[in-house]
Write an enzyme that holds these catalytic residues in place. Sequence first.
Site, PDB file in Angstrom:
ATOM      1  N   GLY A  46       0.826  -1.214   0.000  1.00 16.19           N
ATOM      2  CA  GLY A  46       0.000   0.000   0.000  1.00 16.19           C
ATOM      3  C   GLY A  46       0.854   1.255   0.000  1.00 16.19           C
ATOM      4  O   GLY A  46       2.085   1.194  -0.160  1.00 16.19           O
ATOM      5  N   ASP A  47       0.193   2.396   0.126  1.00 20.42           N
ATOM      6  CA  ASP A  47       0.855   3.724   0.208  1.00 20.42           C
ATOM      7  C   ASP A  47       1.664   4.081  -1.030  1.00 20.42           C
ATOM      8  O   ASP A  47       2.669   4.766  -0.938  1.00 20.42           O
ATOM      9  CB  ASP A  47       1.803   3.810   1.425  1.00 20.42           C
ATOM     10  CG  ASP A  47       1.153   3.371   2.702  1.00 20.42           C
ATOM     11  OD1 ASP A  47       0.006   3.770   2.931  1.00 20.42           O
ATOM     12  OD2 ASP A  47       1.787   2.605   3.463  1.00 20.42           O
ATOM     13  N   GLY A  80       5.433   8.959 -11.956  1.00 20.88           N
ATOM     14  CA  GLY A  80       5.233  10.103 -11.061  1.00 20.88           C
ATOM     15  C   GLY A  80       6.554  10.811 -10.839  1.00 20.88           C
ATOM     16  O   GLY A  80       7.564  10.179 -10.518  1.00 20.88           O
ATOM     17  N   LYS A  84       6.830   8.423  -7.637  1.00 23.60           N
ATOM     18  CA  LYS A  84       7.945   8.943  -6.815  1.00 23.60           C
ATOM     19  C   LYS A  84       9.345   8.686  -7.399  1.00 23.60           C
ATOM     20  O   LYS A  84      10.301   8.505  -6.637  1.00 23.60           O
ATOM     21  CB  LYS A  84       7.841   8.385  -5.393  1.00 23.60           C
ATOM     22  CG  LYS A  84       6.580   8.860  -4.664  1.00 23.60           C
ATOM     23  CD  LYS A  84       6.696   8.622  -3.183  1.00 23.60           C
ATOM     24  CE  LYS A  84       5.837   9.556  -2.389  1.00 23.60           C
ATOM     25  NZ  LYS A  84       6.010   9.471  -0.961  1.00 23.60           N
ATOM     26  N   GLY A 120      -3.838   7.490  -4.775  1.00 21.26           N
ATOM     27  CA  GLY A 120      -4.727   8.654  -4.835  1.00 21.26           C
ATOM     28  C   GLY A 120      -4.372   9.533  -6.021  1.00 21.26           C
ATOM     29  O   GLY A 120      -5.240   9.971  -6.767  1.00 21.26           O
ATOM     30  N   GLY A 168       6.613  14.062  -9.062  1.00 27.84           N
ATOM     31  CA  GLY A 168       6.475  15.136  -8.070  1.00 27.84           C
ATOM     32  C   GLY A 168       5.209  14.961  -7.259  1.00 27.84           C
ATOM     33  O   GLY A 168       4.366  14.130  -7.587  1.00 27.84           O
ATOM     34  N   HIS A 174      -5.453   8.335   1.517  1.00 22.84           N
ATOM     35  CA  HIS A 174      -4.728   8.837   0.355  1.00 22.84           C
ATOM     36  C   HIS A 174      -4.504  10.333   0.552  1.00 22.84           C
ATOM     37  O   HIS A 174      -5.294  10.999   1.196  1.00 22.84           O
ATOM     38  CB  HIS A 174      -5.556   8.677  -0.915  1.00 22.84           C
ATOM     39  CG  HIS A 174      -5.897   7.263  -1.231  1.00 22.84           C
ATOM     40  ND1 HIS A 174      -4.961   6.259  -1.263  1.00 22.84           N
ATOM     41  CD2 HIS A 174      -7.065   6.688  -1.542  1.00 22.84           C
ATOM     42  CE1 HIS A 174      -5.558   5.129  -1.580  1.00 22.84           C
ATOM     43  NE2 HIS A 174      -6.836   5.352  -1.746  1.00 22.84           N
ATOM     44  N   ALA A 190      -6.768   3.483   6.411  1.00 24.24           N
ATOM     45  CA  ALA A 190      -5.949   3.746   5.219  1.00 24.24           C
ATOM     46  C   ALA A 190      -6.306   5.136   4.714  1.00 24.24           C
ATOM     47  O   ALA A 190      -7.406   5.609   4.945  1.00 24.24           O
ATOM     48  CB  ALA A 190      -6.250   2.709   4.155  1.00 24.24           C
TER      49      ALA A 190
HETATM   50  P1  GDP Z   1      -1.795   6.057  -1.366  1.00 23.28           P
HETATM   51  O1  GDP Z   1      -2.423   5.604  -0.082  1.00 23.28           O
HETATM   52  O2  GDP Z   1      -1.403   4.885  -2.223  1.00 23.28           O
HETATM   53  O3  GDP Z   1      -2.606   7.080  -2.112  1.00 23.28           O
HETATM   54  O4  GDP Z   1      -0.475   6.786  -0.958  1.00 23.28           O
HETATM   55  P2  GDP Z   1      -0.298   7.974   0.120  1.00 23.28           P
HETATM   56  O5  GDP Z   1      -1.383   8.966  -0.035  1.00 23.28           O
HETATM   57  O6  GDP Z   1      -0.085   7.386   1.457  1.00 23.28           O
HETATM   58  O7  GDP Z   1       1.044   8.591  -0.334  1.00 23.28           O
HETATM   59  C1  GDP Z   1       1.073   9.311  -1.399  1.00 23.28           C
HETATM   60  C2  GDP Z   1       1.944  10.522  -1.112  1.00 23.28           C
HETATM   61  O8  GDP Z   1       2.932  10.531  -2.076  1.00 23.28           O
HETATM   62  C3  GDP Z   1       1.162  11.810  -1.260  1.00 23.28           C
HETATM   63  O9  GDP Z   1       1.653  12.773  -0.370  1.00 23.28           O
HETATM   64  C4  GDP Z   1       1.459  12.230  -2.683  1.00 23.28           C
HETATM   65  O10 GDP Z   1       1.394  13.610  -2.904  1.00 23.28           O
HETATM   66  C5  GDP Z   1       2.865  11.722  -2.827  1.00 23.28           C
HETATM   67  N1  GDP Z   1       3.174  11.360  -4.209  1.00 23.28           N
HETATM   68  C6  GDP Z   1       2.440  10.612  -5.068  1.00 23.28           C
HETATM   69  N2  GDP Z   1       3.096  10.480  -6.239  1.00 23.28           N
HETATM   70  C7  GDP Z   1       4.267  11.152  -6.087  1.00 23.28           C
HETATM   71  C8  GDP Z   1       5.391  11.357  -6.943  1.00 23.28           C
HETATM   72  O11 GDP Z   1       5.450  10.893  -8.075  1.00 23.28           O
HETATM   73  N3  GDP Z   1       6.430  12.082  -6.414  1.00 23.28           N
HETATM   74  C9  GDP Z   1       6.418  12.604  -5.151  1.00 23.28           C
HETATM   75  N4  GDP Z   1       7.475  13.279  -4.723  1.00 23.28           N
HETATM   76  N5  GDP Z   1       5.367  12.422  -4.330  1.00 23.28           N
HETATM   77  C10 GDP Z   1       4.319  11.714  -4.795  1.00 23.28           C
END
Ligand code: GDP
Length: 449
Positions: free
Chosen positions: A21-22, A437, A354, A26, A439, A48, A46
């Site tokens: 996860g994580d 991704g 990321k 989102g 940013g 997002h 959980a």
């Molecule tokens: P989810 O539960 O799978 O949606 O993941 P989370 O919400 O826990 O974590 C996602 C975090 O990663 C959020 O703060 C997003 O803004 C950040 N994020 C998502 N994609 C990227 C990316 O490509 N680069 C960066 N730096 N941050 C990202």
Amino acid sequence: MTSVFKSWTKGSILITDAGWGDSGKGKVVSAFSPKIGAKIIGGHNAGHTIVTDKGEFGLGLVPSTIISPKTFNIIGQEVVINPLFLIEEIKSLNKGGIAVSPKNLMIDLRSHLVTPWHSIRDALSEEARGKAAIGSLHLGVGWTFSDRINRRGLRFTDLFAKDWKARVKKEFKNQLGVIDDAKLEVKRKTGKKSKLERKLKLSEIIKIASQTRRFLAPFIGNTLEVVWKEIDMGSKILFEDSHGAMLDVSHGSWPFTTGVNTGVGAVQRSFGGKAVRSLVRIITASKAYQTRVGGGPMPTEDFGEFGKYVRTKGGEVGTRSGRARRCGAFDIPLVSYGLNAIGAGKVDEIALTKLDVLTGWPKIPVCVGYLYKGKLYKETPRVDALFLSQVKPKLVYLPGWKEDLTKIRKFKNLPKAAQNYVLYLEKHLGRRITFIGVGKHKDSYILNG
Ligand code: GDP
């Protein structure tokens, strides 16, 4: 075959995760504006995070597609609902400029309610474990699923029945008995009387039920009717997972999993086989490195500088738990297994998130196999905790890059080393990486293919 990010005309897609996860689902979800956006599993444990021009939104129970004004959002029956949490979430989204009303959100009438007795049982079960406590947040989500499977607990249908008060009282009594049993378990296992002071009060439960009836009534409906009708019309439906393949109770890193099925299994649990058969594509979100929150073995966990680098740079702290995530090298055997468990085939797609976090790290570790009892496994045959605790990762190191990626929107404009990193993973995972991704902002990504 064109990527579904570029061309999606009809049918359903699932956005899920091959790991723990994580992975930024989102944000991947927010790249779409489907007719229907449906959450398939989970609870308020959980979450997002989506970063838009209006600010940063933490979503718990409401589907991430809520930020698309064209989408009708649905919370499926396998999402367990803490009603007070949901009411607050709806209010806070409205306050933040994201309109949420019965016009764009429906909650299934069969969903189970997370109630204060679930938090109490959560706390007691942790107390009974003593030193082996798993660090639960006492949100009661797991125990609500347990009640669902054991055919007890309250559902929205109970709260909206004529005799709702009698139903609440009956369940309250049942739960007092369950709590007494849990206290005996603490005594039996630890030799000491439970220290938990919190008492369950009927008046508190009736108050929550009344509030829920007042506020949520217009949102409750038969979501199956809506989803099945839209499937017959060939509408664009996006099913959003809350977890990942490693957290699936049947296929994940048991026993460090949730108590439910995730991915395609969760589509089935919330919306039935008809919804599974309507899937035209599965998108698996995966970070460009590995993370895990909570206990259980993680073969590529890096206790050194690389782990620290990505944890700090990637802001790897749980949205709900506030706990630092464990970080390490991208784990090809684990993710490959996850893709198979999910059912992601060659036509399906990976969203690699990321990638920008790796910028500046000179030699990026990637796990290409597991060493187990003297043999190298390129594909892992198992992911249960016992097995994962006995393997040693075989790492290779790929060249890093220094350039900032956050403004890049075309694959060919990425530094060569970043391109090679993505192509390396794509080759070893055997599925196309069509979204990258780069940013935090919801629009910071590259589409490829
Ligand atoms: P989810 O539960 O799978 O949606 O993941 P989370 O919400 O826990 O974590 C996602 C975090 O990663 C959020 O703060 C997003 O803004 C950040 N994020 C998502 N994609 C990227 C990316 O490509 N680069 C960066 N730096 N941050 C990202």
